[in-house]
Design a protein around this motif. Sequence first.
Motif, PDB file in Angstrom:
ATOM      1  N   HIS A 121       0.816  -1.217   0.000  1.00 48.79           N
ATOM      2  CA  HIS A 121       0.000   0.000   0.000  1.00 48.79           C
ATOM      3  C   HIS A 121       0.849   1.265   0.000  1.00 48.79           C
ATOM      4  CE1 HIS A 121      -3.707  -2.218   0.784  1.00 48.79           C
ATOM      5  NE2 HIS A 121      -3.053  -2.911   1.691  1.00 48.79           N
ATOM      6  N   GLY A 122       0.388   2.232  -0.757  1.00 53.63           N
ATOM      7  CA  GLY A 122       0.963   3.552  -0.674  1.00 53.63           C
ATOM      8  C   GLY A 122       0.072   4.472   0.141  1.00 53.63           C
ATOM      9  N   ILE A 123       0.651   5.562   0.635  1.00 55.91           N
ATOM     10  CA  ILE A 123      -0.134   6.634   1.263  1.00 55.91           C
ATOM     11  C   ILE A 123       0.403   7.935   0.670  1.00 55.91           C
ATOM     12  CG2 ILE A 123      -0.944   7.703   3.390  1.00 55.91           C
ATOM     13  CD1 ILE A 123      -0.297   5.241   4.918  1.00 55.91           C
ATOM     14  N   GLU A 124      -0.097   8.275  -0.495  1.00 56.46           N
ATOM     15  CA  GLU A 124       0.388   9.445  -1.221  1.00 56.46           C
ATOM     16  C   GLU A 124       0.301  10.709  -0.383  1.00 56.46           C
ATOM     17  OE1 GLU A 124       1.769   9.816  -4.129  1.00 56.46           O
ATOM     18  OE2 GLU A 124       1.425   7.927  -5.203  1.00 56.46           O
ATOM     19  N   ALA A 125      -0.745  10.823   0.411  1.00 57.03           N
ATOM     20  CA  ALA A 125      -0.938  12.030   1.221  1.00 57.03           C
ATOM     21  C   ALA A 125       0.143  12.184   2.283  1.00 57.03           C
ATOM     22  CB  ALA A 125      -2.309  12.002   1.883  1.00 57.03           C
ATOM     23  N   ALA A 126       0.816  11.094   2.624  1.00 63.54           N
ATOM     24  CA  ALA A 126       1.892  11.134   3.617  1.00 63.54           C
ATOM     25  C   ALA A 126       3.259  11.060   2.947  1.00 63.54           C
ATOM     26  CB  ALA A 126       1.730   9.984   4.608  1.00 63.54           C
ATOM     27  N   GLY A 127       3.296  11.231   1.631  1.00 64.35           N
ATOM     28  CA  GLY A 127       4.560  11.192   0.913  1.00 64.35           C
ATOM     29  C   GLY A 127       5.120   9.795   0.742  1.00 64.35           C
ATOM     30  N   MET A 128       4.237   8.788   0.767  1.00 59.64           N
ATOM     31  CA  MET A 128       4.677   7.399   0.602  1.00 59.64           C
ATOM     32  C   MET A 128       3.958   6.778  -0.592  1.00 59.64           C
ATOM     33  SD  MET A 128       5.069   5.793   4.436  1.00 59.64           S
ATOM     34  CE  MET A 128       3.360   6.041   4.902  1.00 59.64           C
ATOM     35  N   PRO A 129       4.526   6.910  -1.781  1.00 58.96           N
ATOM     36  CA  PRO A 129       3.900   6.271  -2.947  1.00 58.96           C
ATOM     37  C   PRO A 129       4.006   4.753  -2.857  1.00 58.96           C
ATOM     38  CG  PRO A 129       6.046   7.159  -3.521  1.00 58.96           C
ATOM     39  CD  PRO A 129       5.763   7.621  -2.121  1.00 58.96           C
ATOM     40  N   SER A 130       3.168   4.077  -3.620  1.00 63.52           N
ATOM     41  CA  SER A 130       3.196   2.618  -3.620  1.00 63.52           C
ATOM     42  C   SER A 130       4.550   2.114  -4.085  1.00 63.52           C
ATOM     43  CB  SER A 130       2.093   2.079  -4.536  1.00 63.52           C
ATOM     44  OG  SER A 130       2.175   0.679  -4.645  1.00 63.52           O
ATOM     45  N   ALA A 131       4.977   1.006  -3.492  1.00 59.83           N
ATOM     46  CA  ALA A 131       6.278   0.428  -3.852  1.00 59.83           C
ATOM     47  C   ALA A 131       6.258  -0.164  -5.253  1.00 59.83           C
ATOM     48  CB  ALA A 131       6.655  -0.652  -2.837  1.00 59.83           C
ATOM     49  N   MET A 132       5.064  -0.466  -5.781  1.00 60.05           N
ATOM     50  CA  MET A 132       4.939  -1.064  -7.113  1.00 60.05           C
ATOM     51  C   MET A 132       4.050  -0.208  -8.001  1.00 60.05           C
ATOM     52  SD  MET A 132       4.400  -5.131  -6.257  1.00 60.05           S
ATOM     53  CE  MET A 132       3.352  -4.906  -4.818  1.00 60.05           C
ATOM     54  N   ASP A 133       4.361  -0.187  -9.289  1.00 61.14           N
ATOM     55  CA  ASP A 133       3.442   0.479 -10.215  1.00 61.14           C
ATOM     56  C   ASP A 133       2.224  -0.420 -10.426  1.00 61.14           C
ATOM     57  OD1 ASP A 133       4.062  -1.496 -12.188  1.00 61.14           O
ATOM     58  OD2 ASP A 133       5.739  -0.290 -12.900  1.00 61.14           O
ATOM     59  N   SER A 208      -5.619  10.156  10.983  1.00 63.03           N
ATOM     60  CA  SER A 208      -4.904  11.435  11.010  1.00 63.03           C
ATOM     61  C   SER A 208      -4.486  11.849   9.600  1.00 63.03           C
ATOM     62  CB  SER A 208      -3.682  11.335  11.932  1.00 63.03           C
ATOM     63  OG  SER A 208      -2.674  10.497  11.370  1.00 63.03           O
ATOM     64  N   ILE A 209      -4.035  10.889   8.809  1.00 62.56           N
ATOM     65  CA  ILE A 209      -3.645  11.181   7.422  1.00 62.56           C
ATOM     66  C   ILE A 209      -4.865  11.615   6.610  1.00 62.56           C
ATOM     67  CG2 ILE A 209      -2.763  10.187   5.285  1.00 62.56           C
ATOM     68  CD1 ILE A 209      -0.616  10.627   7.366  1.00 62.56           C
ATOM     69  N   ALA A 210      -5.956  10.858   6.739  1.00 65.10           N
ATOM     70  CA  ALA A 210      -7.161  11.137   5.947  1.00 65.10           C
ATOM     71  C   ALA A 210      -7.798  12.466   6.341  1.00 65.10           C
ATOM     72  CB  ALA A 210      -8.166  10.003   6.132  1.00 65.10           C
ATOM     73  N   ASN A 211      -7.825  12.762   7.631  1.00 67.42           N
ATOM     74  CA  ASN A 211      -8.413  14.028   8.081  1.00 67.42           C
ATOM     75  C   ASN A 211      -7.596  15.213   7.573  1.00 67.42           C
ATOM     76  OD1 ASN A 211     -10.542  12.810   9.434  1.00 67.42           O
ATOM     77  ND2 ASN A 211      -9.424  12.649  11.354  1.00 67.42           N
ATOM     78  N   LYS A 212      -6.276  15.051   7.566  1.00 66.85           N
ATOM     79  CA  LYS A 212      -5.419  16.114   7.033  1.00 66.85           C
ATOM     80  C   LYS A 212      -5.675  16.293   5.546  1.00 66.85           C
ATOM     81  CE  LYS A 212      -0.565  17.449   6.464  1.00 66.85           C
ATOM     82  NZ  LYS A 212       0.851  17.036   6.629  1.00 66.85           N
TER      83      LYS A 212
END
Length: 348
Positions: A121-133, A208-212
């Motif tokens: 899983h990625g969390i783009e909003a936290a600056g963590m893109p998915s490890a796989m395309d 916290s990520i989603a609310n932000k």
Amino acid sequence: MKELKIFAIVVFLSGVLYWGIEPYAHSKLHPHTAAAEFDYSKEDELHAKNVLEAKKAALQSAKELKDEAKINAAQADVDSAQASLDEYVAFWNEIKAIDFSKGDATKGADTFLAAGCTGCHGIEAAGMPSAMDNATASASFGVVPPDLSTAGFIYDDMFLAAVIKNPTLAVKLGHKFNDENLFPMLPFFGAGGDMNEELADMVAYLKSIANKYAQEHNGISDEKLFEDACQRCHDNKYDNKYTLSNRIDLATYMGSNPPDLSMMIRAKNSDNYLTKLINDPQKMLAGTSMPRVGLNEKATEQIVSYMEKVGDSKKDERSSVGIYTMVYFLILGIFAWLWKRKVWSDLH
């Protein structure tokens, strides 16, 4: 007067067809099901109980036929349904024991990383893109794992914890995945501490990520919600949105390619079908490979509204035209009747 009698007969027969025959036929083709229940523990218990009662009725019918083979098969179905009910009750009781008010987002971030969630899983909003395309993810799992930037906003606490703890049970795909055929997302067995605390912490982190994200983007847009909740499997061609997963991999994973949702709001949404399907696919299509989406009530209403906006944008206009048309024919009928009376009165 003769014309009025004919008109009255037409109105009566139309009423019988519209309010009598058509609803009866529809009830046979699409039996009514209970409304969506967003307390998923309650939803699963009620559904499992209904399945159990149906299996018990089938067993009783088999006993009346005195067919030993059918009795044995029906008894096995009853035992399986009872085991499923017991499993869901026990599982949701475990989830209910979690104290989400004590969740620590900072600890949750550490647990999220320690549990290896970022491997899929990625969390783009936290600056963590998915490890796989998307292509690699599709080839690896059959379907692209979701980005979790909005997960804490569109799912409730209990469902998030349930998916993390036992994804197969939470999304209701136990009939498809088992010890021999593992679900792509593995259960969370804990990261070394108290599991309930760790689950509460991870839920707090995702919230916290989603609310932000919601604050920065003034909520979750329809397009983002569709992407995170539906687009891993479904197209919505009317809005130029196409599945994120490779179609061949997805068809292998699901058994067939999931349908385009462009017209689904018009084709399938009688009796709030779409809301119920999102809420619990197994209740609507027993044995389907579609996982429970698990959206909270607000997100469910938003996604159905979006599908209506895209797939049936002329609904209000169409409804108003229908009313105006009926009014027009009523007025036209009155003038036609008055004209007919005048013509015939001159002839007689």
